[in-house]
Scaffold this motif. Sequence first.
Motif: not given
Length: 276
Positions: A40-69
Motif C-alpha cells: 500500500t502507499a502507507e507501507e511503501e512511503f512511510h518512513k521510520h524516525p530519524k536517529e536523534l542524539d539527546l543527552a538522556s539517551n542510553g543507560p547513562l543518559g541524563k537531562f540537559d536542563n538548558a535544553q529542557l527549558q
Amino acid sequence: MLPLFTRSIKFIIGAGFIFVLLLALIGTVTTLIKEPAQPTAEEEFHKHPKELDLASNGPLGKFDNAQLQRGFLVYEKVCASCHSLNLVSFRDLQQLGYNEAEVKKIAKDWPIKQPVQDPKAGTWGERDNLASDRFPKVYYPGTGSPPDLSLIAKARHDGAAYVHSLLTGYQNQPAELLKKFPTAKTPDGSYYNPYFANLNIAMPPPLTSENQVTYSDGTRATVDQMAKDVSAFLVWTAEPTLQTRHRAGVAVVLFLLFATALAYGAYLTVWRGVKH
C-alpha cells in the motif's frame, strides 16, 4: 459391525476435511506466488524516525536542563494552544532549574485557567493556576481534543525521535507516490508527512520558520533545533525520574559485580587446599 462402520465414517469425514484444507492452502500459496500482494502507499512511503542524539539517551543518559527549558519554551509558545500536558504540575518545572518565584509566575500567566464551580450559584468560572496545579486541559468543544503530550514520548515507538521527525517531516507529496497511487492524494485539510502512520495528518506544521521562539541562552532557534528541544522536553514529561532510574541501575550493577567478586573470593577460600 456398527462400531467399525462408525469409525470408517469418522475417518472419511476427517480425511475429507483435511483434503479441503490442503486444497485451500495450495490455492492460497499459488495465488500469492502468481499474484503477490502489492504494498500500500502507507507501507511503501512511510518512513521510520530519524536517529536523534539527546543527552538522556542510553543507560547513562541524563537531562540537559538548558535544553529542557528551551523545549518547555517551544511547548509554551507553539504547542500549548492545542495540546494539553495534564499529567505534569507547574511545580514540577523546578526540576528543570526554575526557581519557586518563576514557577508561580509561569502558572499565573498561563493563558488557560483552572475551571472552578460556585457551589451556591451552580455556575462555572475560572481562577489563576497555582504552582500545585497540573497544566490545564485544552478543550475543543464539539470536535474533541488533540492528544495530550504528557506521555507521547513513551506512547510512540522511538519516542523523541518520532516527535522530532514528525515535526520536521512536513513536505509535498512525492510525484512517485501520486503516480503509483493516484487515489492517495492528501485530502483537503490534511498535510503530507511520511513519518505519520497513514502519511496524512490533520495538524498543520507547527514549526514553520527560524526564530519562531527566542531563546534566552542565545541558541539559534532553527526549526530543527526547536523540534529537538521540545522532543527532549517531552522525554522528561514522560519520565521525569529517568536520571534516578539510571543512577539506581548503575548502583545495582556495581553492587552485583562487587557481590560476585566477594562470592568468588569466598569460594576460593573455602575450597583452598581441597584436592579434586
